[in-house]
Motif scaffolding. Structure first.
Motif, PDB file in Angstrom:
ATOM      1  N   GLY A 293      -0.333  -2.687  15.392  1.00 30.45           N
ATOM      2  CA  GLY A 293      -1.514  -2.325  16.158  1.00 30.45           C
ATOM      3  C   GLY A 293      -2.738  -2.272  15.268  1.00 30.45           C
ATOM      4  N   TYR A 294      -3.904  -2.341  15.892  1.00 31.20           N
ATOM      5  CA  TYR A 294      -5.161  -2.329  15.146  1.00 31.20           C
ATOM      6  C   TYR A 294      -5.684  -0.910  14.940  1.00 31.20           C
ATOM      7  CZ  TYR A 294      -5.020  -7.310  15.825  1.00 31.20           C
ATOM      8  OH  TYR A 294      -4.631  -8.625  15.793  1.00 31.20           O
ATOM      9  N   SER A 295      -4.899   0.075  15.330  1.00 28.31           N
ATOM     10  CA  SER A 295      -5.226   1.475  15.103  1.00 28.31           C
ATOM     11  C   SER A 295      -3.939   2.189  14.697  1.00 28.31           C
ATOM     12  CB  SER A 295      -5.850   2.066  16.375  1.00 28.31           C
ATOM     13  OG  SER A 295      -6.129   3.429  16.195  1.00 28.31           O
TER      14      SER A 295
ATOM     15  N   GLY B  12       3.576  -1.285  10.235  1.00 22.71           N
ATOM     16  CA  GLY B  12       2.592  -2.356  10.187  1.00 22.71           C
ATOM     17  C   GLY B  12       1.330  -2.105  10.980  1.00 22.71           C
ATOM     18  N   ASN B  13       1.018  -0.843  11.313  1.00 27.12           N
ATOM     19  CA  ASN B  13      -0.212  -0.550  12.045  1.00 27.12           C
ATOM     20  C   ASN B  13      -1.367  -0.363  11.060  1.00 27.12           C
ATOM     21  OD1 ASN B  13       0.879  -0.161  14.936  1.00 27.12           O
ATOM     22  ND2 ASN B  13       2.247   1.098  13.688  1.00 27.12           N
ATOM     23  N   LYS B  14      -2.577  -0.729  11.483  1.00 24.03           N
ATOM     24  CA  LYS B  14      -3.716  -0.693  10.572  1.00 24.03           C
ATOM     25  C   LYS B  14      -4.269   0.717  10.384  1.00 24.03           C
ATOM     26  CE  LYS B  14      -5.106  -5.483  11.240  1.00 24.03           C
ATOM     27  NZ  LYS B  14      -4.623  -5.859   9.905  1.00 24.03           N
ATOM     28  N   GLY B  15      -3.892   1.645  11.219  1.00 22.12           N
ATOM     29  CA  GLY B  15      -4.240   3.042  11.023  1.00 22.12           C
ATOM     30  C   GLY B  15      -3.058   3.795  10.439  1.00 22.12           C
TER      31      GLY B  15
ATOM     32  N   ILE C 209       9.057   5.081   9.764  1.00 16.78           N
ATOM     33  CA  ILE C 209       7.605   4.966   9.724  1.00 16.78           C
ATOM     34  C   ILE C 209       7.223   4.301   8.405  1.00 16.78           C
ATOM     35  CG2 ILE C 209       5.435   6.252   9.865  1.00 16.78           C
ATOM     36  CD1 ILE C 209       7.045   8.518  11.239  1.00 16.78           C
ATOM     37  N   SER C 210       6.832   3.047   8.451  1.00 16.14           N
ATOM     38  CA  SER C 210       6.654   2.321   7.195  1.00 16.14           C
ATOM     39  C   SER C 210       5.567   1.258   7.295  1.00 16.14           C
ATOM     40  CB  SER C 210       7.973   1.655   6.778  1.00 16.14           C
ATOM     41  OG  SER C 210       8.333   0.641   7.692  1.00 16.14           O
ATOM     42  N   HIS C 211       5.008   0.917   6.133  1.00 14.18           N
ATOM     43  CA  HIS C 211       4.074  -0.195   5.969  1.00 14.18           C
ATOM     44  C   HIS C 211       2.841  -0.071   6.869  1.00 14.18           C
ATOM     45  CE1 HIS C 211       7.898  -1.796   4.343  1.00 14.18           C
ATOM     46  NE2 HIS C 211       7.099  -2.402   3.471  1.00 14.18           N
ATOM     47  N   ASN C 212       2.433   1.153   7.169  1.00 12.96           N
ATOM     48  CA  ASN C 212       1.173   1.359   7.881  1.00 12.96           C
ATOM     49  C   ASN C 212       0.039   1.455   6.864  1.00 12.96           C
ATOM     50  OD1 ASN C 212       2.230   1.816  10.762  1.00 12.96           O
ATOM     51  ND2 ASN C 212       3.489   3.204   9.526  1.00 12.96           N
ATOM     52  N   SER C 213      -1.186   1.088   7.272  1.00 10.15           N
ATOM     53  CA  SER C 213      -2.265   0.920   6.301  1.00 10.15           C
ATOM     54  C   SER C 213      -2.807   2.232   5.761  1.00 10.15           C
ATOM     55  CB  SER C 213      -3.406   0.113   6.935  1.00 10.15           C
ATOM     56  OG  SER C 213      -2.974  -1.191   7.235  1.00 10.15           O
TER      57      SER C 213
END
Length: 676
Positions: free
Chosen positions: A344-346, A366-369, A387-391
């Protein structure tokens, strides 16, 4: 070559590789060849019929396992319907394969209404043939008894949308039908619309909702294309309880599906994408079961749960949405289980002001937020998620006024739902006694338990809250900042039995004036200090081993009770006390590493800093330290976070991520804190 030249079984094997036009040419050779082609009903004809995804068996979805009497006939119906409905032609296009299907008479156009060929729809259906077009003239057409569509027909309203109203209960028995430009209402003799069956329709460019269900309506909405409508694609309210199955719901100017005002239903296996607002929006006593859907590329949240509502949200793929994958706030209290929430972009999941719920067993990556952004005062339970690889942060916990309750202009105000506000409290919900963890016992503390939080762009778990929080038995691993950062905590934050390893900075950071209890954790191989504390509380029975700087560092006015820990650093001090740090350092087992520095560095100026009964041991080899962690065994024993391994579940070596993310989460708010 004649069919008798080879065994029939061999011919059937050869013919099973032919396409429909080629089978048509073979059947046109002679009667023997035609009979041979027709004998492929359970083999090649079945493959041809099911080879096109939108072609379902005639008994689907009521009895999906039941086969039709003839697969060839089913294929014929699909072929003719595709040619007729999609191209809107007077007669199906001629081709070689039509030699397999008997040619039919031309389509007729029958007008129904005042001045037309028939005065009633029932009379027109009695005279109609397959694929005939029945044009309903402007006005209200009412049938008191049920209208049966026994064969493929097309019902089309003449004029603009709303000019033709059909008041009838329609039951489709034929394999296909087409309804266009009609407003469907129940007959006056029926106070409720009990059953709706809508199969394989194209519903688009409506000024309001594509499908609007209310007044306890049930039935089946399946395999439709619902798109480009002015309101929701499907609107379920006032006790409606349909099965919404295998539809494509997209490109709407508002939400894909809205469940409101005691609406229920089963929403399963739909593709919901490209809608301007939430893919699925649940509010005001809505309580659907949402499972197996693909919700993607929406311009707002994937699923939003708001205004005191619940819902069971399980097994969905929620990805590439502009706002939160799942957004819960204002009394929303769903069960969110076993979903894939990614890219997601958030933020992946947002639990805003007064949001609750059980968030269990989801993969959030992999979410950008942030992976999960939540308010501790909302008392969510975050259990057993990946819960992994979020920005930004893996999990961010705040307690501040959420200003996101106000909807920005054009982004989904609540005015459309005014009629469903009154009487929408939980006490009016007939399913309010349904099993839910929040209903079984009172919840007083937010909980983060048994999660794997790894490879995120900032701290694994970021806490800035004035509410109590329990952090139990998580694996917090290889995040690009610290493992756990407690920056504000006037109430107790309990951090127990976690594996905190291989994070780029400190394993645990506790800022000034924060209250924490660190008990039974394993803090291994972090890129800076194991634990840094400027606050107050208890640090007991932890293993703080092989971190790149000090094992434990107490700074400023820290006031900690440090007891019964096993502490070691190969490169720096085991315990270092600076500034005005005070408290009790007692009964710890402290190993010396390769550094020539002292095991314990008491440089505190505080008079009431007591250091006593600690055991200091000197070991030169790393394996000696590992051998000492045997009684008890290394804390905690969590797969993937074991001492010295620093590997993920797949066995790949973890590489450090050097990119830092600026501190703060968009001024301590969700990246996008609006529901729709």
């Amino acid at each position: 070559m004649e069919p008798i030249d080879l065994p029939a079984e061999l011919w059937r094997l050869i013919l099973s590789h032919l396409r429909l036009p080629e089978l048509g040419r073979c059947s046109a050779v002679c009667r023997a060849w035609r009979q041979l082609v027709l004998s492929l009903d359970r083999t090649r004809w079945r493959q041809l019929c099911l080879g096109v995804l939108q072609h379902r068996p005639p008994s689907w979805p009521n009895r999906p396992a039941a086969e039709p009497p003839s697969w060839r006939d089913a294929c014929k119906q699909h072929y003719l319907a595709s040619k007729t409905w999609t191209r809107n032609m007077q007669d199906p296009e001629s081709s070689t394969c039509l030699s397999l299907f008997r040619r039919r008479k031309g389509r007729r156009r029958l007008c129904v209404g005042t001045g037309g060929d028939f005065s009633s729809l029932r009379a027109a259906l009695a005279a109609a043939g397959p694929y005939d077009r029945l044009v309903l003239l402007p006005g209200v057409h009412e049938e008191q008894s049920e209208v049966l569509l026994k064969m493929p027909v097309e019902l089309v309203g003449q004029g603009g949308l709303g000019d033709v109203v059909l008041r009838a209960r329609v039951d489709q028995h034929g394999p296909t039908a087409r309804l266009c430009n009609l407003v469907l209402l129940p007959p006056h003799s029926s106070s409720l619309l009990y059953k709706v069956i809508m199969l394989r329709n194209d519903i688009h460019h409506c000024k309001a909702s594509g499908i609007f269900l209310r007044l306890s309506a049930g039935g089946l909405i399946a395999d439709n294309s619902i798109h480009s409508n002015g309101e929701a694609g499907v609107d379920i309210r006032k006790g409606a309880n349909p099965l919404v199955l295998c539809n494509k719901i997209h490109s709407g100017l508002r939400s894909g599906i809205v469940v409101v005002g005691n609406g229920k239903g089963i929403i399963r296996s739909n593709q919901i994408y490209g809608n301007k607002e939430a893919g699925i929006y649940i509010l005001y006593n809505g309580n659907p079961a949402v499972s197996g859907n693909h919700i993607f590329q929406g311009l707002a949240a994937g699923i939003a749960v708001n205004k005191n509502r619940r819902g069971h949200i399980t097994g969905n793929v929620i990805c590439e949405n502009q706002w939160g994958g799942v957004d819960i706030r204002h009394g929303g209290n769903p069960i969110l289980r076993s979903n894939l929430i990614s890219c997601g972009y958030s933020d992946g999941v947002v639990v805003g002001e007064r949001g609750k719920g059980l968030i269990e067993g989801n993969a959030i990556y992999g979410n950008k937020g942030c992976g999960v952004w939540m308010m501790s005062s909302s008392l969510p339970h975050l259990i057993n998620n990946q819960i992994s690889h979020n920005s930004i942060y893996g999990v961010a916990v705040f307690c501040c006024k959420d200003n996101a309750g106000d909807y920005p202009p054009g982004q989904g105000g609540i005015e459309s739902f005014q009629e469903d506000r009154e009487g929408s409290g939980v006490e009016n919900d007939p399913d309010s006694e349904e099993e839910h963890p929040a209903a079984q016992c009172p919840i007083s503390v937010a909980l983060v338990e048994l999660n794997s939080i790894s490879h995120n762009g900032a701290a694994g778990l970021h806490v800035k809250s004035s509410e109590a929080l329990n952090i139990f038995a998580n694996m917090i691993h290889a995040n690009s900042d610290g493992g756990v950062s407690v920056l504000q905590s006037s109430q107790l934050t309990c951090i127990a039995n976690n594996s905190i390893s291989c994070n780029s900075r400190a394993g645990v950071l506790v800022e000034a004036e924060c209250q924490v209890e660190l008990r039974g954790n394993g803090v291994y191989e972090n890129g800076s200090h194991g634990i840094v504390s400027k606050g107050e509380g208890i640090i007991t029975e932890n293993d703080i081993i092989d971190n790149h700087q000090c094992g434990l560092q107490l700074l400023q006015a820290a006031h900690m009770k440090v007891t019964k820990n096993r502490i070691q650093s190969f490169r720096d001090y085991g315990i270092a006390l600076f500034d005005e740090a005070k408290g009790l350092v007692q009964e710890n087992l402290i190993f010396q590493g390769r550094s020539k520095k002292s095991i314990l560095r008491p440089i505190s100026n505080a008079e009431d800093c007591v250091i006593q009964n600690n055991v200091l041991l000197s070991f030169k080899k790393r394996f000696d330290t590992e051998c000492m962690l045997t009684s008890p065994s290394a804390r905690p024993h969590i797969e993937g976070g074991a001492l010295g391994s620093c590997t993920v579940a797949g066995g790949q070596r973890v590489s450090s991520v050097s990119t830092r993310v600026d501190e703060g989460c968009h001024k301590h708010g969700s990246v996008f804190c609006t529901v729709l």
